[in-house]
Design a protein around this motif. Structure first.
Motif, mmCIF file in Angstrom:
data_model
loop_
_atom_site.group_PDB
_atom_site.id
_atom_site.type_symbol
_atom_site.label_atom_id
_atom_site.label_comp_id
_atom_site.label_asym_id
_atom_site.label_seq_id
_atom_site.Cartn_x
_atom_site.Cartn_y
_atom_site.Cartn_z
ATOM 1 N N ILE A 227 0.889 -1.165 0.000
ATOM 2 C CA ILE A 227 0.000 0.000 0.000
ATOM 3 C C ILE A 227 0.922 1.208 0.000
ATOM 4 C CG2 ILE A 227 -1.858 1.234 1.173
ATOM 5 C CD1 ILE A 227 -2.643 -1.519 0.096
ATOM 6 N N SER A 228 0.902 1.985 -1.084
ATOM 7 C CA SER A 228 1.947 2.986 -1.306
ATOM 8 C C SER A 228 1.379 4.332 -1.726
ATOM 9 C CB SER A 228 2.910 2.503 -2.406
ATOM 10 O OG SER A 228 3.430 1.238 -2.107
ATOM 11 N N TRP A 229 1.925 5.387 -1.116
ATOM 12 C CA TRP A 229 1.637 6.758 -1.548
ATOM 13 C C TRP A 229 2.659 7.149 -2.612
ATOM 14 C CZ3 TRP A 229 -2.684 9.248 -0.763
ATOM 15 C CH2 TRP A 229 -3.436 9.023 0.400
ATOM 16 N N VAL A 230 2.173 7.683 -3.711
ATOM 17 C CA VAL A 230 3.042 8.120 -4.802
ATOM 18 C C VAL A 230 2.945 9.634 -4.925
ATOM 19 C CG1 VAL A 230 3.559 7.910 -7.260
ATOM 20 C CG2 VAL A 230 2.651 5.939 -6.006
ATOM 21 N N TYR A 231 4.113 10.312 -4.942
ATOM 22 C CA TYR A 231 4.183 11.764 -5.044
ATOM 23 C C TYR A 231 4.917 12.143 -6.327
ATOM 24 C CZ TYR A 231 3.099 11.672 -0.026
ATOM 25 O OH TYR A 231 2.519 11.445 1.203
ATOM 26 N N GLY A 232 4.478 13.220 -6.964
ATOM 27 C CA GLY A 232 5.171 13.678 -8.162
ATOM 28 C C GLY A 232 4.420 14.815 -8.828
ATOM 29 N N GLU A 233 5.078 15.481 -9.768
ATOM 30 C CA GLU A 233 4.461 16.600 -10.469
ATOM 31 C C GLU A 233 3.442 16.127 -11.492
ATOM 32 O OE1 GLU A 233 7.413 19.124 -12.120
ATOM 33 O OE2 GLU A 233 8.289 19.655 -10.173
ATOM 34 N N ASP A 234 3.684 14.988 -12.134
ATOM 35 C CA ASP A 234 2.780 14.469 -13.157
ATOM 36 C C ASP A 234 2.188 13.148 -12.685
ATOM 37 O OD1 ASP A 234 1.365 13.869 -15.401
ATOM 38 O OD2 ASP A 234 3.107 13.459 -16.673
ATOM 39 N N LEU A 235 1.181 13.231 -11.842
ATOM 40 C CA LEU A 235 0.583 12.022 -11.282
ATOM 41 C C LEU A 235 -0.239 11.246 -12.302
ATOM 42 C CD1 LEU A 235 -0.443 13.475 -7.803
ATOM 43 C CD2 LEU A 235 1.410 11.861 -8.267
ATOM 44 N N GLU A 236 -0.594 11.896 -13.406
ATOM 45 C CA GLU A 236 -1.333 11.192 -14.447
ATOM 46 C C GLU A 236 -0.452 10.154 -15.141
ATOM 47 O OE1 GLU A 236 -4.548 11.560 -14.765
ATOM 48 O OE2 GLU A 236 -4.460 13.056 -13.152
ATOM 49 N N ALA A 237 0.869 10.308 -15.000
ATOM 50 C CA ALA A 237 1.796 9.381 -15.652
ATOM 51 C C ALA A 237 2.061 8.122 -14.814
ATOM 52 C CB ALA A 237 3.120 10.084 -15.937
ATOM 53 N N VAL A 238 1.550 8.099 -13.591
ATOM 54 C CA VAL A 238 1.841 6.978 -12.695
ATOM 55 C C VAL A 238 1.325 5.642 -13.224
ATOM 56 C CG1 VAL A 238 1.498 6.042 -10.383
ATOM 57 C CG2 VAL A 238 1.983 8.468 -10.681
ATOM 58 N N PRO A 239 0.075 5.535 -13.732
ATOM 59 C CA PRO A 239 -0.387 4.233 -14.223
ATOM 60 C C PRO A 239 0.506 3.652 -15.309
ATOM 61 C CG PRO A 239 -2.241 5.719 -13.954
ATOM 62 C CD PRO A 239 -1.000 6.547 -13.764
ATOM 63 N N ALA A 240 0.954 4.497 -16.233
ATOM 64 C CA ALA A 240 1.831 4.006 -17.303
ATOM 65 C C ALA A 240 3.170 3.542 -16.736
ATOM 66 C CB ALA A 240 2.046 5.099 -18.351
ATOM 67 N N ALA A 241 3.678 4.275 -15.738
ATOM 68 C CA ALA A 241 4.954 3.906 -15.124
ATOM 69 C C ALA A 241 4.823 2.575 -14.392
ATOM 70 C CB ALA A 241 5.412 4.993 -14.166
ATOM 71 N N LEU A 242 3.736 2.370 -13.677
ATOM 72 C CA LEU A 242 3.513 1.106 -12.981
ATOM 73 C C LEU A 242 3.354 -0.046 -13.967
ATOM 74 C CD1 LEU A 242 1.072 2.328 -10.183
ATOM 75 C CD2 LEU A 242 3.307 1.275 -9.777
ATOM 76 N N ALA A 243 2.633 0.209 -15.047
ATOM 77 C CA ALA A 243 2.415 -0.834 -16.041
ATOM 78 C C ALA A 243 3.721 -1.259 -16.712
ATOM 79 C CB ALA A 243 1.419 -0.353 -17.092
ATOM 80 N N ALA A 244 4.676 -0.318 -16.845
ATOM 81 C CA ALA A 244 5.955 -0.614 -17.491
ATOM 82 C C ALA A 244 6.989 -1.184 -16.531
ATOM 83 C CB ALA A 244 6.501 0.656 -18.146
#
Length: 215
Positions: free
Chosen positions: A40-57
């Motif tokens: 269970i993880s909190w993800v922080y960043g300027e472009d949070l919309e890019a997180v799903p693609a990053a996780l998928a890759a």
């Protein structure tokens, strides 16, 4: 007396994901009923919309689910892939009664842990090396002299427990709900539940178990 150890490891777990964000804070690690490891993880960043693609890759991630999405961060449930499981050191920590207090993933994975003995710490280090995961101690000190760390609680655990106590969450009958406290802290019900469980576990380790008579 137990030790508080702050150390860094270089692990591929979530490494590709964190390249697209500023940091990841792992709230809880547990095994599902099927034996898969979940974060269970909190993800922080300027472009949070890019997180799903990053996780998928990320080849250390098997599946992921978005749990909460406040303005400045995202809460995900992440299931590790087979490659992620191969590099997981958490089972070793559990084997040697090492309790993770904080885990932050940035350029390296930084861990703050409660370690019962130096022997347990060295055993954990050796397993990291066997997995070809670099291990570097940043700070190590007796738990009794840890500033703001009485009973092994993190500041977030302490805050959650105090608010729950003051609001009557532990009263019988309860005077408030998990959701109401989570709203005060601006976190999800699931994140709060994990924080309370970890905080209570730390309290028990440092009070009831520490004072238990030996046979």
């Amino acid at each position: 007396m137990a030790l508080i150890v702050e150390f860094e490891i270089q692990t591929p777990i979530l490494r590709r994901t964190v390249e697209s964000v500023s940091r990841i804070e792992i709230e809880e690690i547990y095994q599902s009923e099927t034996g898969q490891t979940k974060f269970i993880s909190w993800v922080y960043g300027e472009d949070l919309e890019a997180v799903p693609a990053a996780l998928a890759a990320d080849d250390t991630v098997g599946e992921f689910t978005l749990l909460e999405e406040p303005e400045d961060r995202r809460l995900y449930s992440v299931t590790l892939s087979a490659r992620g499981e191969d590099h997981l050191t958490y089972p070793t920590a559990a084997e040697y009664d090492i309790g993770y207090l904080e885990i932050t993933v940035t350029g390296a994975t930084r861990i703050r842990a409660r370690v019962p003995t130096r022997e347990a710490l060295f055993a954990y280090r050796d397993v990291c090396r066997e997995k070809e995961i670099s291990f570097r101690i940043k700070r190590i000190f007796d738990e009794s002299v840890a500033t703001g760390d009485r009973y092994g609680l993190t500041e977030r655990q302490r805050e959650a427990l105090l608010i729950a106590l003051e609001e009557g969450y532990f009263d019988v009958p309860r005077e408030t709900t998990l959701s109401a406290i989570a709203a005060k802290l601006e976190i999800s019900d699931q994140a709060l539940s994990a924080r309370l469980r970890r905080g209570q576990a730390n309290l028990l380790r440092n009070t009831v178990r520490e004072r238990a008579p030996t046979s």
